[in-house]
Structure formats: C-alpha cells, structure tokens
Design a protein around this motif. Sequence first.
Motif, PDB file in Angstrom:
ATOM      1  N   ARG A 322      31.221   3.367   1.127  1.00 29.99           N
ATOM      2  CA  ARG A 322      30.200   2.332   0.876  1.00 29.99           C
ATOM      3  C   ARG A 322      29.732   1.717   2.192  1.00 29.99           C
ATOM      4  NH1 ARG A 322      34.873  -0.287   1.140  1.00 29.99           N
ATOM      5  NH2 ARG A 322      34.917  -2.500   1.665  1.00 29.99           N
ATOM      6  N   ILE A 323      30.629   1.607   3.165  1.00 27.07           N
ATOM      7  CA  ILE A 323      30.290   0.984   4.452  1.00 27.07           C
ATOM      8  C   ILE A 323      29.302   1.868   5.216  1.00 27.07           C
ATOM      9  CG2 ILE A 323      31.241   0.091   6.615  1.00 27.07           C
ATOM     10  CD1 ILE A 323      33.968  -0.085   5.093  1.00 27.07           C
ATOM     11  N   LEU A 324      29.562   3.159   5.221  1.00 35.15           N
ATOM     12  CA  LEU A 324      28.696   4.102   5.942  1.00 35.15           C
ATOM     13  C   LEU A 324      27.319   4.175   5.288  1.00 35.15           C
ATOM     14  CD1 LEU A 324      31.410   6.890   6.156  1.00 35.15           C
ATOM     15  CD2 LEU A 324      30.980   5.103   7.802  1.00 35.15           C
ATOM     16  N   LEU A 325      27.308   4.212   3.964  1.00 38.23           N
ATOM     17  CA  LEU A 325      26.034   4.260   3.248  1.00 38.23           C
ATOM     18  C   LEU A 325      25.232   2.985   3.484  1.00 38.23           C
ATOM     19  CD1 LEU A 325      27.235   5.774  -0.155  1.00 38.23           C
ATOM     20  CD2 LEU A 325      26.159   6.978   1.751  1.00 38.23           C
ATOM     21  N   ALA A 326      25.916   1.852   3.488  1.00 41.24           N
ATOM     22  CA  ALA A 326      25.228   0.573   3.707  1.00 41.24           C
ATOM     23  C   ALA A 326      24.602   0.515   5.101  1.00 41.24           C
ATOM     24  CB  ALA A 326      26.195  -0.589   3.520  1.00 41.24           C
ATOM     25  N   GLN A 327      25.290   1.064   6.091  1.00 41.40           N
ATOM     26  CA  GLN A 327      24.722   1.083   7.446  1.00 41.40           C
ATOM     27  C   GLN A 327      23.431   1.887   7.471  1.00 41.40           C
ATOM     28  OE1 GLN A 327      27.232   2.695  10.538  1.00 41.40           O
ATOM     29  NE2 GLN A 327      25.597   2.673  12.049  1.00 41.40           N
ATOM     30  N   ALA A 328      23.466   3.073   6.854  1.00 42.00           N
ATOM     31  CA  ALA A 328      22.271   3.914   6.847  1.00 42.00           C
ATOM     32  C   ALA A 328      21.137   3.266   6.063  1.00 42.00           C
ATOM     33  CB  ALA A 328      22.604   5.282   6.252  1.00 42.00           C
ATOM     34  N   VAL A 329      21.466   2.679   4.923  1.00 40.88           N
ATOM     35  CA  VAL A 329      20.443   2.066   4.067  1.00 40.88           C
ATOM     36  C   VAL A 329      19.761   0.901   4.766  1.00 40.88           C
ATOM     37  CG1 VAL A 329      20.151   0.676   1.970  1.00 40.88           C
ATOM     38  CG2 VAL A 329      21.410   2.825   1.873  1.00 40.88           C
ATOM     39  N   THR A 330      20.540   0.030   5.394  1.00 41.61           N
ATOM     40  CA  THR A 330      19.942  -1.124   6.079  1.00 41.61           C
ATOM     41  C   THR A 330      19.148  -0.687   7.312  1.00 41.61           C
ATOM     42  OG1 THR A 330      22.082  -1.482   7.194  1.00 41.61           O
ATOM     43  CG2 THR A 330      21.612  -2.817   5.244  1.00 41.61           C
ATOM     44  N   TYR A 331      19.602   0.374   7.977  1.00 46.66           N
ATOM     45  CA  TYR A 331      18.846   0.881   9.135  1.00 46.66           C
ATOM     46  C   TYR A 331      17.480   1.405   8.683  1.00 46.66           C
ATOM     47  CZ  TYR A 331      17.792   3.216  13.539  1.00 46.66           C
ATOM     48  OH  TYR A 331      17.190   3.588  14.723  1.00 46.66           O
ATOM     49  N   ILE A 332      17.486   2.204   7.627  1.00 45.30           N
ATOM     50  CA  ILE A 332      16.235   2.790   7.128  1.00 45.30           C
ATOM     51  C   ILE A 332      15.293   1.707   6.619  1.00 45.30           C
ATOM     52  CG2 ILE A 332      15.273   4.243   5.284  1.00 45.30           C
ATOM     53  CD1 ILE A 332      17.850   5.967   5.630  1.00 45.30           C
ATOM     54  N   ALA A 333      15.849   0.746   5.864  1.00 44.62           N
ATOM     55  CA  ALA A 333      15.007  -0.339   5.360  1.00 44.62           C
ATOM     56  C   ALA A 333      14.403  -1.157   6.501  1.00 44.62           C
ATOM     57  CB  ALA A 333      15.824  -1.243   4.436  1.00 44.62           C
ATOM     58  N   GLY A 334      15.149  -1.303   7.586  1.00 40.79           N
ATOM     59  CA  GLY A 334      14.674  -2.104   8.712  1.00 40.79           C
ATOM     60  C   GLY A 334      13.875  -1.340   9.743  1.00 40.79           C
ATOM     61  N   ALA A 335      13.686  -0.041   9.527  1.00 38.16           N
ATOM     62  CA  ALA A 335      12.969   0.789  10.507  1.00 38.16           C
ATOM     63  C   ALA A 335      11.472   0.780  10.229  1.00 38.16           C
ATOM     64  CB  ALA A 335      13.500   2.224  10.438  1.00 38.16           C
ATOM     65  N   PRO A 336      10.639   0.980  11.281  1.00 35.35           N
ATOM     66  CA  PRO A 336       9.197   1.144  11.057  1.00 35.35           C
ATOM     67  C   PRO A 336       8.956   2.378  10.193  1.00 35.35           C
ATOM     68  CG  PRO A 336       9.801   1.768  13.303  1.00 35.35           C
ATOM     69  CD  PRO A 336      11.007   1.131  12.701  1.00 35.35           C
ATOM     70  N   LYS A 337       7.858   2.376   9.459  1.00 33.44           N
ATOM     71  CA  LYS A 337       7.643   3.426   8.470  1.00 33.44           C
ATOM     72  C   LYS A 337       6.429   4.296   8.791  1.00 33.44           C
ATOM     73  CE  LYS A 337      10.955   1.824   5.750  1.00 33.44           C
ATOM     74  NZ  LYS A 337      11.406   0.698   6.552  1.00 33.44           N
ATOM     75  N   SER A 338       6.591   5.587   8.523  1.00 31.39           N
ATOM     76  CA  SER A 338       5.476   6.532   8.596  1.00 31.39           C
ATOM     77  C   SER A 338       5.776   7.716   7.694  1.00 31.39           C
ATOM     78  CB  SER A 338       5.261   7.033  10.026  1.00 31.39           C
ATOM     79  OG  SER A 338       4.339   8.113  10.035  1.00 31.39           O
ATOM     80  N   ASN A 339       4.821   8.090   6.866  1.00 28.72           N
ATOM     81  CA  ASN A 339       4.973   9.293   6.037  1.00 28.72           C
ATOM     82  C   ASN A 339       4.079  10.419   6.544  1.00 28.72           C
ATOM     83  OD1 ASN A 339       2.473   8.337   5.293  1.00 28.72           O
ATOM     84  ND2 ASN A 339       2.781   8.617   3.082  1.00 28.72           N
TER      85      ASN A 339
END
Length: 432
Positions: A322-339
């Motif tokens: 859960r700790i590792l997943l939370a790190q990745a999730v918060t990083y992605i949510a906080g990153a600039p976005k481009s599709n």
Amino acid sequence: MDLFSAAESAEYKKHQPLAERMRPQTLEEFVGQEKILRGSLGKMIACGQIPSMIFFGPPGTGKTSLAQIISNTIDGEFVRVNAALSGISEMRGIVKEAADRRSFYHRQTILFVDEIHRFNKGQQDFLLPYVEDGRIILIGATTENPFFEVNAALLSRVKIVRLEKLTVADIRKILDGAVNSEKGLKGKDIKIDSDALDIIADFADGDARPALNLLEQAAFEKNVTLETLHEMLGERIRKYDKKGDNHYDTASAFIKSMRGSDPDAAVYYLAKMIDGGEDLNFISRRIVICAAEDVGNADPMALVVANAAAQAAQFVGFPEARILLAQAVTYIAGAPKSNAAYLAVDSALSDVKNLKNADEVPKHLRDTSYKGAKVFGNGQGYKYPHNFEDHFVSQQYLPDSRKNANYYKPTEIGREKEIKNYLREHWKDRFK
C-alpha cells in the motif's frame, strides 16, 4: 495401537478444526501451485529425489501441507519444529535420530522448519553439514524473502521454491472440497448457499486457512447464507464488490482522480480498493497506464515511478505494498499532465489501418544488412544524424503518402515543453 489409543485418536480428529481436518494428504488432494508441481519439483517428487528446500510464500498457500505430502510420498519421517521455539540442543537430538533412522531402517528424515527466517546464524550453520551429507532433508517455510533472511551458505545448499498466493478459484475449490468431504461438512445437515462460498473465497484473499475457519464458523448456524456472513463479519465485508458495478465505478473514479490531479481523491479510492481486497495486479496496471496515458512526456519520471512501484509491490506484497502504491499514485496525481503521446499513437494506428497499401518505407531507410540489399537501392542517400552538427539532419522518415503527417503534438506543459522546443527547432514546418 490399542483400542483406547485408537478411540482417543478418533475423538481428537473429530474435534480438530476444519482447516486441519481438510489438510491434503496427497498431491491429488493438494490445490494450487500447479506451475511448480508441473515443473521440476513435481518430477523430483514423483521420482522420490527430494532436495533440501525452502518454501517461500504468503500464509495459507500450502507450505506445511506440501512438505507433509512430500514426506508421505517418499515414506519419510516428518519432523516439524518452529524456528522461534527450537534451539541447537533440540536440533542435535533430531539429527542423531535421523542418522540412526537412516542407518538402521533406511528411512529418510524430513526436517520441516516453520518460520526458518527466525533461525539465527548459529542455528543455520549447525544444520549445514547434515543438509550437505543428506542426513536430513531440510524443508524450511517462510513468508519472508529468504535471500534477505537466510545465510548465503545455507541458501547455496537448498532449492528456493516460491509459492504463489492462491486464486479465488483455488479457494473456492478448497471450500467445495470441505463441503463435500466426509472429513469436512458432508452429512452434517448444513445448508450452504453457493453465493456465500463465493464471498468467503473472495474475502479470504488467497489464504486457505481463514477461508475454512470462516466456513466452519458460519456452519454452526446450519444455514450458511450471505446474511449469515454479514451478521458474523459486519463491517469486514464491504460493499466493494470486485465483480459488480461498484468495482468498476471505484476503478474509474481512481483513474479520473489521478488524471484530474487530485491526490486526496486518488488515495481515497486506492484505499477503498485495497480495503475491498482488490487484486494487486489490477491496481498496479491502472497506475502504470495512467502514468503513460495521462502524464506522458509532461513528466516522463511518472512512468518510471509507476513501474517501479508495480514491481516492488509484487515483491513485498500487502500490507506493505500500500505504501509503494500510494507513492506512485500521489506522484502521478501531482504531476503535470499530457495525453499527447497517447493521442499520437492512436492517430498513427488509424492511418496505418487505412493506408496499408500506401505506406512503403522510404528506400534510404530500408534494411541494408542482407546480400543484394544495395541492388534494390536500400539505404542509398541515408544521412547518419551523428555525423552532423547537433546530431541532427533533416531528411524524410515517413512514407511518401504521409510525409507531412503530424501525430505527436507536444504540449507546453512540464518536461514536454522542452521536447516541443527541441522538435520545433529542428522541424520548423511540423512543430509550430
């Protein structure tokens, strides 16, 4: 065995927990781990050539049962100890008896050490010569990674066998066996709903023991239904249904929260999935996909973080995952976005499907590694970019039919802005 001992043994078995009564005695009864049993381990068991081993895997995957079955298969003496409670003096006695057993009765001794990671260096070193000369066949069991917890000297003398978490289908098969077996619940006038067994199998999260314990508890009511389980477990059974709409709604909200740059919402839905017993691979895949699809080149590190978290989560498992997943999730949510990268490949795929007869590779880009390639003009006129200033030279790479196509449209966000400036400098007509 006299009549009194036999009666005592029968009475003891009668009052054993269901999980113990249903412990498999043969490979035919053993459920799960098909991959390793179809492989080299299964062949060694069939031939009776058993090496010393360490079984490594989550609780309830069959480590103890498999060790006992191996001992039964080779008609060996099964001696079980717990590493947390056993000392070297006890080990000396076991080794002495094993040596006598081999000398006088030609029987092998399987020493099963539960929680072998708890053996200290001295205890592990004590076993080395006896494992090496075959006086004992050591089978250790651990939920911890043996490469971190077991001495290198002992590791070099054993085979590491990784047991995987049981699937929901495996657990359901075990539950069905308990319901239909004389050792289990057959003939006890108990009504058991199939849906209730599905819920128990799902709820057990790959661990056969709590699944059987829960079934046994529910069976006291003589009518095992969903209502029975809800009354027993209360809040421990969530509304989160991995097969229903709520499952997909939660997963959808999870992805959209990361895409929408809301780390709080993303972590909430992550927690909801974890608490509901969602499969680790299911969660990890969505994090990795989101990193590429929604963050893309605005922050290329997002994919690195997501992939590293997915691999590490598999390595450590829940609850730490859960700790590792939370790190990745918060990083992605906080990153600039481009599709932009995602849109680029879909646009290119559309063209590839529609222009199959008009997409010949330009001759100067064609392969020149085979004999006769030059006869066809392959490679002629190709300019090697590293021979030019800034390691770039303008030349046509796309087929003639699409030579002016522009699939990738980088944004001005994050790292992608730098990429766009670089491309604009070299491809002025295309990246304006």
